[in-house]
Motif scaffolding. Sequence first.
Motif, PDB file in Angstrom:
ATOM      1  N   GLU A 304       6.765   7.063  -4.360  1.00  0.00           N
ATOM      2  CA  GLU A 304       6.196   7.976  -5.351  1.00  0.00           C
ATOM      3  C   GLU A 304       4.720   8.177  -5.063  1.00  0.00           C
ATOM      4  N   ARG A 305       4.271   9.406  -5.203  1.00  0.00           N
ATOM      5  CA  ARG A 305       2.866   9.736  -4.932  1.00  0.00           C
ATOM      6  C   ARG A 305       2.346  10.670  -6.019  1.00  0.00           C
ATOM      7  N   TYR A 306       1.069  11.005  -5.948  1.00  0.00           N
ATOM      8  CA  TYR A 306       0.439  11.808  -6.989  1.00  0.00           C
ATOM      9  C   TYR A 306      -0.521  12.815  -6.360  1.00  0.00           C
ATOM     10  N   ASN A 317       2.082   5.461  -3.058  1.00  0.00           N
ATOM     11  CA  ASN A 317       2.600   4.154  -2.701  1.00  0.00           C
ATOM     12  C   ASN A 317       2.594   4.049  -1.175  1.00  0.00           C
ATOM     13  N   PRO A 318       2.593   2.842  -0.623  1.00  0.00           N
ATOM     14  CA  PRO A 318       2.425   2.682   0.823  1.00  0.00           C
ATOM     15  C   PRO A 318       3.697   2.951   1.619  1.00  0.00           C
ATOM     16  N   LEU A 319       3.508   3.403   2.861  1.00  0.00           N
ATOM     17  CA  LEU A 319       4.626   3.507   3.791  1.00  0.00           C
ATOM     18  C   LEU A 319       5.167   2.107   4.079  1.00  0.00           C
ATOM     19  N   ARG A 323       6.202  -0.963  -2.928  1.00  0.00           N
ATOM     20  CA  ARG A 323       6.231   0.266  -3.722  1.00  0.00           C
ATOM     21  C   ARG A 323       6.635  -0.135  -5.132  1.00  0.00           C
ATOM     22  N   LYS A 324       5.697  -0.050  -6.042  1.00  0.00           N
ATOM     23  CA  LYS A 324       5.931  -0.551  -7.397  1.00  0.00           C
ATOM     24  C   LYS A 324       6.611   0.502  -8.259  1.00  0.00           C
ATOM     25  N   GLY A 395      -4.781  -2.630  -7.692  1.00  0.00           N
ATOM     26  CA  GLY A 395      -5.305  -1.304  -7.393  1.00  0.00           C
ATOM     27  C   GLY A 395      -4.290  -0.197  -7.444  1.00  0.00           C
ATOM     28  N   TYR A 396      -3.076  -0.474  -7.944  1.00  0.00           N
ATOM     29  CA  TYR A 396      -2.035   0.548  -8.100  1.00  0.00           C
ATOM     30  C   TYR A 396      -2.246   1.288  -9.422  1.00  0.00           C
TER      31      TYR A 396
END
Length: 511
Positions: A304-306, A317-319, A323-324, A395-396
């Motif tokens: 998921e990204r923004y 979220n990281p590759l 991924r939370k 930091g998420y």
Amino acid sequence: MNSLIPLINQAYQYKNKVAIIDENGTYTYEQLLEVSASIAQHLLEQTGKTDLNETRVAFMAMPNFYYAAIQWGIWQAGGIAVPLGISHPIPEIEYILDDTQAEVILTTHLYQDFLAPLAQNSQSRHLLISNVETLPRQSVASAKLPEVPASRRALIIYTSGTTNRPKGVVTTHEIIRAQITSLTTAWGWTEHDAILHTLPLHHVHGIINILYCSLWSGARCEMMSKFDAQKVWDRFTQGELTLFMAVPTVYNRLIEFWNKADRTQKTAMSEGLKSMRLMVSGSAALPVSVLLKWKEISGQTLLERYGMTEIGMAISNPLLGERKPGYIGRPLPGVEVQLIGEDGELITGPDDMGEIRVKSPSLFLEYWGKEVATKGCYDDGWFCTGDIAVRDKDGYYRILGRSSVDIIKSGGYKISALEVEEVLRKHPKIAEVAVVGVPNDQWGEQVSAAIVAQGRKKAIMLDELREWAQEFLSKYKIPTAMMVVNDLPRNAMGKVTKPSIVRQFQQKSKK
């Protein structure tokens, strides 16, 4: 002859590779360069110019090879590309044509008859150039094209804002490069990737995140004319794809289709997803239940990204790494993010609420023709997103909602409630109306209308309203829920209190 336009220049190193596959065929990067150069040459000949010099060129094309070729052709002629949604009703298209003062409309034979009246009937006439797919192809070297600097305006994408009319978000070629390279770095794109494209092409998600990240990387983009759950699953089961990006609504529909399959089909469908190295969800909040179900089906944890049209993508979220669920991740390469509280204070600790503000080379240049609105969305150089979030100890970031209740996120689209209200008020049976977004697991938010009927009569029905609205609004903007009320709730200043209306819809759904 290489180009000063970064995305087009990048294509020269992949000339012999497959760039795009659509329902009509397979096309290489060299074909994309040649066809777009031919379109650019034709544009210049038809307008009598040697350089369009930021002339706005509106265009309409199916999501296929010619969409990319037309947009690149506009750029190589020196123009600003203005994509028109193929599902948009006439009033919306007319608004975009008039707002940008587009001098030219470019299209294929498929939309020639549809666009011809618009070229003549809007406030200012436009040169209509159609049938571009029949132009004779010429080599790039023989085309007499202008040198287009990377600093030139390139694209205007319309997005709903807090006003009752959409605003045109302007980006330059340099800004587009920044948006692309941030994502290709973060998500590990390579020339060996292959992605399936099923999204509309008048939004950043479909244009930048999928199509142009693919073409920048020398990858292969397979384009479907429209989303079809069975066709998508059929393509998944064939393997070879490495990426897929969609909105939560699409993943919901794919899950529904998988649930209806028999055991053998389910096994084959899930097995086909093993070639995927990355699957992304965006444009709306991803329900945790959808993330978990998709992981059960595919073994893939959706990333998921923004982002926003104005900023490109900012947080992801990281590759590689955690991924939370429920979180949009951490800032992308080259992006600075801060949270600002209601009193203007900088939020530094975890789990304190604040507005997301962004600094990045990927920030847009301006709202077209709206200098005051452009200045108003910045504070000391930081873009104010209007989205409220918290940040955890790692930091998420986690989105809590909009600071404005007049923006509805439904099915991956951002919809201006004020624009929908303006249209609905024209209905002869409606005296007053308030449009809100009601939280919904499938759509993110459901477009819902609270209506005061003319003469206090409750004669209007939802099906009647939806059929009437199709003439004026895109399908995704039309309310799917309706409630007739005696009066709209208001505060002491006479302003409608929309949170109260949302609660009424929620209470009604529980009965």
